[in-house]
Design a protein around this motif. Structure first.
Motif, mmCIF file in Angstrom:
data_model
loop_
_atom_site.group_PDB
_atom_site.id
_atom_site.type_symbol
_atom_site.label_atom_id
_atom_site.label_comp_id
_atom_site.label_asym_id
_atom_site.label_seq_id
_atom_site.Cartn_x
_atom_site.Cartn_y
_atom_site.Cartn_z
ATOM 1 N N ILE A 73 26.238 8.685 -27.358
ATOM 2 C CA ILE A 73 27.403 7.916 -27.736
ATOM 3 C C ILE A 73 28.527 8.329 -27.890
ATOM 4 N N LYS A 74 28.828 9.531 -28.709
ATOM 5 C CA LYS A 74 29.750 10.224 -28.921
ATOM 6 C C LYS A 74 30.416 10.888 -27.880
ATOM 7 N N TYR A 75 29.841 11.265 -26.937
ATOM 8 C CA TYR A 75 30.198 12.037 -25.569
ATOM 9 C C TYR A 75 30.872 10.751 -24.695
ATOM 10 N N ALA A 76 30.207 9.599 -24.667
ATOM 11 C CA ALA A 76 30.738 8.321 -23.929
ATOM 12 C C ALA A 76 31.876 7.962 -24.614
ATOM 13 N N TYR A 77 32.152 7.862 -26.072
ATOM 14 C CA TYR A 77 33.185 7.445 -26.599
ATOM 15 C C TYR A 77 34.558 8.540 -26.480
ATOM 16 N N LEU A 78 34.155 9.809 -26.511
ATOM 17 C CA LEU A 78 35.386 10.743 -26.388
ATOM 18 C C LEU A 78 35.782 10.701 -25.072
ATOM 19 N N ASN A 79 34.871 10.519 -23.930
ATOM 20 C CA ASN A 79 35.368 10.568 -22.499
ATOM 21 C C ASN A 79 35.373 9.221 -21.962
ATOM 22 N N GLN A 80 35.607 7.954 -22.913
ATOM 23 C CA GLN A 80 35.370 6.953 -22.127
ATOM 24 C C GLN A 80 34.572 6.353 -21.262
ATOM 25 N N LYS A 96 21.454 -6.688 -40.177
ATOM 26 C CA LYS A 96 22.633 -7.266 -39.309
ATOM 27 C C LYS A 96 23.089 -6.625 -38.220
ATOM 28 N N SER A 97 22.250 -5.703 -37.592
ATOM 29 C CA SER A 97 22.638 -4.800 -36.519
ATOM 30 C C SER A 97 21.466 -4.695 -35.691
ATOM 31 N N GLU A 98 21.382 -5.017 -34.324
ATOM 32 C CA GLU A 98 20.280 -4.566 -33.570
ATOM 33 C C GLU A 98 20.102 -3.231 -33.227
ATOM 34 N N GLY A 99 18.677 -2.855 -33.433
ATOM 35 C CA GLY A 99 18.312 -1.391 -33.088
ATOM 36 C C GLY A 99 18.350 -1.206 -31.767
ATOM 37 N N VAL A 100 19.017 0.099 -31.269
ATOM 38 C CA VAL A 100 19.010 0.347 -29.921
ATOM 39 C C VAL A 100 17.829 1.157 -29.165
ATOM 40 N N LYS A 101 17.322 0.417 -28.118
ATOM 41 C CA LYS A 101 16.328 1.076 -27.295
ATOM 42 C C LYS A 101 16.295 2.227 -26.480
ATOM 43 N N GLU A 102 17.483 2.078 -25.758
ATOM 44 C CA GLU A 102 17.942 3.044 -24.636
ATOM 45 C C GLU A 102 19.430 2.845 -24.449
ATOM 46 N N ILE A 103 19.895 3.972 -23.867
ATOM 47 C CA ILE A 103 21.558 3.710 -23.328
ATOM 48 C C ILE A 103 21.491 4.561 -22.099
ATOM 49 N N VAL A 104 22.322 4.038 -21.308
ATOM 50 C CA VAL A 104 22.554 4.796 -19.855
ATOM 51 C C VAL A 104 24.189 4.979 -19.909
ATOM 52 N N LEU A 105 24.379 6.196 -19.531
ATOM 53 C CA LEU A 105 25.761 6.803 -19.358
ATOM 54 C C LEU A 105 25.931 6.472 -17.711
#
Length: 108
Positions: A73-80, A96-105
């Protein structure tokens, strides 16, 4: 007995409606009182959990892949970079926030 059968038939449907969110990371939030990191993506969440009043996904840093997901997530944020995230459809990791299961860049 008949009611128990109906309950058993619909029980697997509970977690099958996990939400999905796609966009770029527009916000990352961390607190010293929590072992979770929250993030928000541009765009709209598809079928969010009712408990997700903060409109954010939570990364549990104590879960087996939590630190890896946070690094991505940090990498995706820095590199948009565009991100697609799927949730656990629960707010157990952070209130009040959903837990993340997976992300795909993705490449832009």
């Amino acid at each position: 007995m008949k009611y128990l059968l109906w309950f058993a038939l619909f029980l697997p449907l509970g977690n099958s409606y996990a939400s999905q969110w796609a966009g770029t990371v527009i916000q990352i939030k961390a607190q010293t009182i929590s072992k979770t990191v929250l993030f928000r993506l541009s765009g709209d969440i598809d079928s969010p959990a009712r408990c997700n009043e903060a409109n954010m996904y939570a990364i549990d840093l104590q879960s087996p892949g939590g630190k890896v997901v946070f690094d991505l997530i940090k990498y995706a944020y820095l590199n948009q970079l565009p991100v697609t995230a799927k949730s656990l459809h629960t707010c157990e990791a952070h209130w009040k926030s959903e837990g993340v299961k997976e992300i795909v860049l993705q490449q832009p």
